[in-house]
Design a protein around this motif. Sequence first.
Motif, PDB file in Angstrom:
ATOM      1  N   ALA A   1      -8.848   1.977   6.519  1.00 36.53           N
ATOM      2  CA  ALA A   1      -9.433   2.649   5.368  1.00 36.53           C
ATOM      3  C   ALA A   1      -8.399   3.604   4.792  1.00 36.53           C
ATOM      4  CB  ALA A   1     -10.698   3.385   5.778  1.00 36.53           C
ATOM      5  N   GLY A   2      -8.869   4.534   4.017  1.00 35.21           N
ATOM      6  CA  GLY A   2      -7.910   5.405   3.344  1.00 35.21           C
ATOM      7  C   GLY A   2      -7.512   4.761   2.045  1.00 35.21           C
ATOM      8  N   GLY A   3      -6.235   4.664   1.804  1.00 35.22           N
ATOM      9  CA  GLY A   3      -5.773   4.081   0.562  1.00 35.22           C
ATOM     10  C   GLY A   3      -5.876   5.072  -0.582  1.00 35.22           C
ATOM     11  N   GLY A   4      -5.748   4.559  -1.796  1.00 37.26           N
ATOM     12  CA  GLY A   4      -5.777   5.407  -2.968  1.00 37.26           C
ATOM     13  C   GLY A   4      -4.453   6.071  -3.255  1.00 37.26           C
TER      14      GLY A   4
ATOM     15  N   ARG B   1      -1.200  10.371  -4.989  1.00 44.16           N
ATOM     16  CA  ARG B   1      -2.567   9.913  -5.229  1.00 44.16           C
ATOM     17  C   ARG B   1      -2.623   9.137  -6.536  1.00 44.16           C
ATOM     18  NH1 ARG B   1      -7.374   8.838  -2.666  1.00 44.16           N
ATOM     19  NH2 ARG B   1      -8.972   8.667  -4.270  1.00 44.16           N
TER      20      ARG B   1
ATOM     21  N   GLU C   1      -5.963   1.864  -4.909  1.00 48.45           N
ATOM     22  CA  GLU C   1      -7.336   2.249  -5.259  1.00 48.45           C
ATOM     23  C   GLU C   1      -8.212   1.910  -4.073  1.00 48.45           C
ATOM     24  OE1 GLU C   1     -10.307   3.973  -6.930  1.00 48.45           O
ATOM     25  OE2 GLU C   1      -8.520   3.797  -8.174  1.00 48.45           O
ATOM     26  N   THR C   2      -8.743   2.936  -3.405  1.00 47.75           N
ATOM     27  CA  THR C   2      -9.508   2.743  -2.171  1.00 47.75           C
ATOM     28  C   THR C   2     -10.602   1.699  -2.361  1.00 47.75           C
ATOM     29  OG1 THR C   2      -9.110   5.076  -1.710  1.00 47.75           O
ATOM     30  CG2 THR C   2     -10.731   3.964  -0.344  1.00 47.75           C
ATOM     31  N   ASP C   3     -10.856   0.898  -1.316  1.00 44.79           N
ATOM     32  CA  ASP C   3     -11.787  -0.221  -1.478  1.00 44.79           C
ATOM     33  C   ASP C   3     -12.727  -0.424  -0.299  1.00 44.79           C
ATOM     34  OD1 ASP C   3     -10.019  -1.156   0.412  1.00 44.79           O
ATOM     35  OD2 ASP C   3      -9.321  -2.871  -0.754  1.00 44.79           O
TER      36      ASP C   3
ATOM     37  N   HIS D   1      -4.646  -1.555   4.494  1.00 44.63           N
ATOM     38  CA  HIS D   1      -5.116  -0.943   3.246  1.00 44.63           C
ATOM     39  C   HIS D   1      -4.985   0.573   3.192  1.00 44.63           C
ATOM     40  CE1 HIS D   1      -7.459  -4.406   1.228  1.00 44.63           C
ATOM     41  NE2 HIS D   1      -6.467  -4.871   1.966  1.00 44.63           N
ATOM     42  N   GLY D   2      -4.601   1.194   4.269  1.00 44.26           N
ATOM     43  CA  GLY D   2      -4.331   2.629   4.268  1.00 44.26           C
ATOM     44  C   GLY D   2      -2.854   2.875   4.526  1.00 44.26           C
TER      45      GLY D   2
ATOM     46  N   TRP E   1     -14.115   7.359  -1.247  1.00 43.28           N
ATOM     47  CA  TRP E   1     -15.087   6.703  -0.376  1.00 43.28           C
ATOM     48  C   TRP E   1     -15.256   7.547   0.890  1.00 43.28           C
ATOM     49  CZ3 TRP E   1     -16.203   1.031  -0.809  1.00 43.28           C
ATOM     50  CH2 TRP E   1     -15.740   0.492  -2.028  1.00 43.28           C
TER      51      TRP E   1
ATOM     52  N   GLY F   1      -5.504   6.672  -6.775  1.00 39.72           N
ATOM     53  CA  GLY F   1      -6.867   6.162  -6.829  1.00 39.72           C
ATOM     54  C   GLY F   1      -7.813   7.109  -7.546  1.00 39.72           C
TER      55      GLY F   1
END
Length: 381
Positions: free
Chosen positions: A224-227, A247, A215-217, A199-200, A253, A249
């Motif tokens: 983690a991370g993401g977006g 970017r 979109e970070t979740d 997800h990152g 978070w 997201g």
Amino acid sequence: MKFLHTSDWQVGRTFAFVDDDTLGALQAERLEVIRRIGALARAQGAACVLVAGDIYEHETPANRTLHQPMERMRQFPDIAWHLIPGNHDADTPEGVWARLTREGAVPDNVHVHRTPEPVQIDAAHNAWLLPAILQRRHTLADLSAYMNDAPTPAGALRIGLAHGSVVGFGNAEEDEHNPIALDRAAQAGLDYLALGDWHGFCQIDARTVYAGTPETDRFGTGGAGGGETVAVTLPGPKAVPEIARHRTGKYVWRRFDTTMLTNAQDIAALESRLRGIQPDNPGAVLAWLDVAGRLGVDELAMYENTVLRRLGGALACLRITGAPQLAAVADDLERLGTGAVRVAAQALLAQVQAGGEQADLARDALQRLFVFWQDMQGARA
């Protein structure tokens, strides 16, 4: 050739730790980010978007949830969207892809790949997509292995699209499910291997990339991370891809290490730290705190008002584990007057000072009593 790479939209995802209003906002943003991806594709001059699985959170979403991402992509008819199933939305006989196909609900500009075979996606650049297809949530076979021998015309751009765990990258348990060879891009002569599941953003090598969720979740590290959404330029066959992260997201978070609170300055610093994450839009922040320490009566009231109330209202979500303890002394009882409240407080303080099995329970009760008293005094003022 230029395209976007994204994955793990997980439309329909739930978040058990937020209230109903925040849950609705988070779910809505997992759809709205599709519009931002489409707009990014136009701005970048990318003719197509590759989505590496997990478009949906579940194999059997509600009918409205089923159609929502399709309708967002329909709004960008000039962009070709190429989708594959992931472990959350595997291509099962009665799963999302069978339902969408049966209902004729897939827009003309959306291409759902359900067969592991090369498909030309850009004639002008002689670009071919090699999708790996998950037909169940977990498999022990490397579904990307067929790419090694998959034929494409001479001089073609070969782009792999898969969802799973690169062997040797995650932990051993993850590697057992939906494995992907660490050197699959090299083995199969791929110019780029677009992956989903992590997800990152994570770049395994020059040609192998996890885009992460747009979109970070989640909180924390390790996936983690993401977006973000990845823009990829392929200058030509065998050339090194040019990768740019954008970017997309909305929500930020943040999870913090244990925060010790011992005085008013600590509380003010915590407020400043949280508001500083997104000064112009604290409503887009989800923060998770682990709180400890001991505060006097006045400081505890300040914590309740500043952190739990004001910041709890300012942020999209303020998740707190732990709590500061009340550091009350006999002199603090003077503010309670001479009535029944003071008598109760004296008994609780004596129990706290005596220690024993009931001390923690007595301390919590005394803390609530002082907070209640402070609130009552404030209401009368």
